[in-house]
Motif scaffolding. Structure first.
Motif, PDB file in Angstrom:
ATOM      1  N   SER A 409       0.785  -1.399   0.055  1.00  0.00           N
ATOM      2  CA  SER A 409      -0.076  -0.125   0.061  1.00  0.00           C
ATOM      3  C   SER A 409       0.825   1.343  -0.006  1.00  0.00           C
ATOM      4  CB  SER A 409      -0.855  -0.029   1.085  1.00  0.00           C
ATOM      5  OG  SER A 409      -1.883  -1.016   1.182  1.00  0.00           O
ATOM      6  N   GLY A 410       2.176   1.399   0.632  1.00  0.00           N
ATOM      7  CA  GLY A 410       3.053   2.355   0.743  1.00  0.00           C
ATOM      8  C   GLY A 410       3.622   2.533  -0.813  1.00  0.00           C
ATOM      9  N   LEU A 411       3.987   1.476  -1.098  1.00  0.00           N
ATOM     10  CA  LEU A 411       4.590   1.447  -2.624  1.00  0.00           C
ATOM     11  C   LEU A 411       3.624   2.168  -3.681  1.00  0.00           C
ATOM     12  CD1 LEU A 411       6.966   0.805  -4.323  1.00  0.00           C
ATOM     13  CD2 LEU A 411       6.176  -1.065  -4.660  1.00  0.00           C
ATOM     14  N   ALA A 412       2.242   1.543  -3.500  1.00  0.00           N
ATOM     15  CA  ALA A 412       1.185   1.929  -4.429  1.00  0.00           C
ATOM     16  C   ALA A 412       1.005   3.778  -4.344  1.00  0.00           C
ATOM     17  CB  ALA A 412      -0.024   1.506  -4.347  1.00  0.00           C
ATOM     18  N   GLY A 427      -4.169   5.930 -14.292  1.00  0.00           N
ATOM     19  CA  GLY A 427      -5.330   5.162 -15.034  1.00  0.00           C
ATOM     20  C   GLY A 427      -5.993   4.237 -13.936  1.00  0.00           C
ATOM     21  N   ILE A 428      -7.036   3.606 -14.509  1.00  0.00           N
ATOM     22  CA  ILE A 428      -7.806   2.697 -13.830  1.00  0.00           C
ATOM     23  C   ILE A 428      -7.151   1.375 -13.773  1.00  0.00           C
ATOM     24  CG2 ILE A 428     -10.002   1.267 -13.798  1.00  0.00           C
ATOM     25  CD1 ILE A 428     -10.394   4.260 -13.232  1.00  0.00           C
ATOM     26  N   HIS A 433      -5.006  -2.940 -10.267  1.00  0.00           N
ATOM     27  CA  HIS A 433      -3.672  -4.012  -9.970  1.00  0.00           C
ATOM     28  C   HIS A 433      -3.287  -3.524  -8.755  1.00  0.00           C
ATOM     29  CE1 HIS A 433      -3.012  -4.324 -14.743  1.00  0.00           C
ATOM     30  NE2 HIS A 433      -4.040  -5.075 -14.393  1.00  0.00           N
ATOM     31  N   SER A 434      -3.218  -2.406  -8.295  1.00  0.00           N
ATOM     32  CA  SER A 434      -2.596  -2.161  -6.793  1.00  0.00           C
ATOM     33  C   SER A 434      -3.655  -2.795  -5.694  1.00  0.00           C
ATOM     34  CB  SER A 434      -2.631  -0.801  -6.660  1.00  0.00           C
ATOM     35  OG  SER A 434      -1.606  -0.067  -7.602  1.00  0.00           O
ATOM     36  N   ALA A 435      -4.698  -2.610  -5.957  1.00  0.00           N
ATOM     37  CA  ALA A 435      -5.860  -3.415  -5.178  1.00  0.00           C
ATOM     38  C   ALA A 435      -5.690  -4.935  -5.210  1.00  0.00           C
ATOM     39  CB  ALA A 435      -7.360  -2.847  -5.411  1.00  0.00           C
TER      40      ALA A 435
END
Length: 550
Positions: A409-412, A427-428, A433-435
């Protein structure tokens, strides 16, 4: 009797007997031997001629013993110097014992002697140094005669065995009597010497040697009323022997000889008991290996049933939890009985009171000890369930399932901020992808942690089984330790028995050192008057040939 020089020996004798009593008490109290095994050791005071007189100085007690018609009363009258005993076939003494005592003596009849069978006569003309006892005929058909003789034997100093030329070979009754009175001093008189010959005297001596008298004193007597017709005999020597025996402290020497013989007998008996203790001590070592075999077989037989009971208990613990008052229900009546039967079989094979007592004391603790070990093993297993690697991995995954989502989460967020400053639209796809990666990074460690989490039921099952193993091992060790304690006590008692054997044996072999009064020497004839052996073999010969020696 002057006992000043005899008192130290009597005191030492009393101390030895007291030590023996304590030792025998321990044997029975600790179960090393049974009461029946130690009954042969008689430590009670034995009666003696001293019990007949209430005075420190007493006369010599001489008894006449023999068959019917050999002239015992006639010989007694001759020794007394007048007609004090009735003679003839129907004389009173044929069925009773008559005591001819000095009138000045303080006589007392010990308890236990039949008053109706003992006649007491006080006479002023008897020699004051000697008290006479005319015993009933031992060869009579009256069984009470023999019983009375046996009762009076301990109270006699010197036994004069009177025979006749016709009946001197009839020694069966004498052999029985000698068997019951090894410590008596014996004189042998061939009465009716006018009807005998020297060859019969030599033959009689030869028979006595076979019965343990190496150099017997055999005297010839002719006690016919007409002294002018009497054949020259040894009557004067008989009188001199009795007078010297009374004057030279022969009673003291005889008392010590009796004590020596009793000590020797006790030495043999103590040695026999000690050997029994040593054999039992060695047998305990065999019982230890036998116990391991019995217990191993018992555990193998009950283990399948206990494993099933452990699985049921583990499921209950997993469902309800482990309460403080939880008691394991692992065995039914058959299992309990089977476990306890191992102890009972060992006690039965041991057949020793000490071992039976130790095993009986532990019998009620056996199941409780196994239950304690099961509870302890269960608590330890539930406190640290699973394998150590499994526990460490689960602990690491429990940290990762929170740490990885946070890091991702910190990286995103970092990428999002960086794109903002660079005015780059992510973008979406970036958001989706992060989620997904953040969710997967937490989900995978969570699922792996769930998979690696130890099962409470399995942990409880393993704990119960471990407790059972520890309980079985503890029972095996405890029984072996109890057997070793019994072996140590038996060995200790056996060692004390060996020491007592030496002490009592030394006392039996010690010579009697007396200072003879008025320069008189000790009686030189006492050893000749005592039998050296028990005479059992001769008794068997006499019985085999119809009560007469061949």
């Amino acid at each position: 009797m002057d006992l000043n020089s005899f008192l130290p020996l009597l005191q030492e004798s009393a101390e030895n007997f007291e030590r023996l009593r304590r030792w025998i008490g321990r044997l029975v109290e600790e179960g090393a031997l049974t009461q029946s095994e130690v009954e042969s050791l008689d430590l009670d005071p034995t009666p003696s001629a001293d019990d007949l007189f209430d005075a420190p100085i007493r006369p010599l007690v001489v008894a006449f013993f023999g068959g019917t018609g050999v002239g015992k009363s006639t010989l007694l009258n001759r020794l007394a110097g007048e007609e004090i005993a009735q003679t003839g076939i129907e004389r009173p003494t044929s069925r009773e014992a008559t005591l001819y005592l000095p009138a000045q003596g303080k006589f007392k009849l010990p308890p236990g002697l039949p008053l109706s069978k003992i006649k007491t006569v006080f006479h002023h003309n008897l020699k004051h140094e000697i008290a006479w006892i005319d015993l009933p005929d031992i060869d009579s058909i009256e069984l009470t005669n023999r019983e009375l003789v046996f009762l009076l034997l301990p109270y006699i100093d010197v036994l004069i065995y009177v025979v006749s030329p016709e009946r001197y070979r009839d020694l069966a009754a004498w052999g029985v009597l000698k068997e019951r009175s090894q410590a008596a001093a014996w004189l042998f008189v061939m009465n009716h010497w006018d009807e005998a010959c020297e060859e019969q005297i030599e033959d009689f001596k030869g028979l006595l040697k076979t019965l343990g008298f190496n150099d017997p004193i055999v005297l010839r007597c002719d006690s016919r009323p007409d002294f002018r017709a009497r054949k020259p005999d040894d009557f004067g020597q008989l009188e001199e022997i009795l007078r010297d025996f009374a004057r030279t402290r022969g009673t003291e020497q005889l008392a010590w000889k009796r004590a020596q013989r009793r000590f020797l007998q006790l030495t043999d008996q103590i040695a026999a008991l000690t050997e029994t203790l040593e054999k039992k001590s060695k047998g305990v070592s065999h019982l230890r290996s036998r116990w391991r075999e019995l217990w191993k077989k018992t555990v193998e037989e009950v283990s399948p049933l206990l494993a099933g009971s452990a699985a049921i208990s583990a499921r209950q613990i997993a469902a309800q939890g482990l309460s403080a008052n939880w008691n394991p229900v692992l065995w039914d009546t058959w299992t309990q009985k089977h476990l306890l039967d191992a102890l009972d079989r060992l006690a039965l094979e041991a057949d020793q009171p000490a071992i039976c007592r130790e095993l009986a004391a532990y019998r009620d603790e056996l199941l409780k000890e196994i239950e304690r070990q099961v509870r302890l093993g269960l608590q330890q297993s539930l406190a640290a369930p699973g394998h150590w690697l499994q526990r460490h991995l689960a602990r690491a995954l429990s940290v990762l399932k929170y740490l990885l989502p946070i890091l991702l989460s910190g990286l995103a967020g970092y990428q999002l901020v960086l794109g903002y400053f660079r005015e780059v639209y992510l973008g979406i796809d970036f958001a989706v992808h992060s989620a997904l990666i953040i969710g997967v990074s937490g989900l995978i460690p969570h699922l792996a942690c769930r998979l690696l989490e130890p099962s409470l039921e399995k942990a409880a099952f393993r704990g119960i089984l471990r407790g059972l193993r520890l309980g079985f091992a503890h029972v095996e060790t405890e029984v072996e330790q109890r057997l070793e304690r019994v072996r140590s006590r038996l060995a200790e008692l056996a060692l004390e028995g060996r020491q007592l054997t030496g002490v009592v044996g030394d006392a039996a072999r010690r010579p009697l050192l007396l200072s003879p009064p008025q320069g008189q020497p000790a009686s030189p004839l006492l050893d000749r008057m005592l039998a050296a052996t028990s005479g059992k073999g001769s008794l068997e010969i006499g019985t085999r040939y119809g009560g007469e020696f061949p």
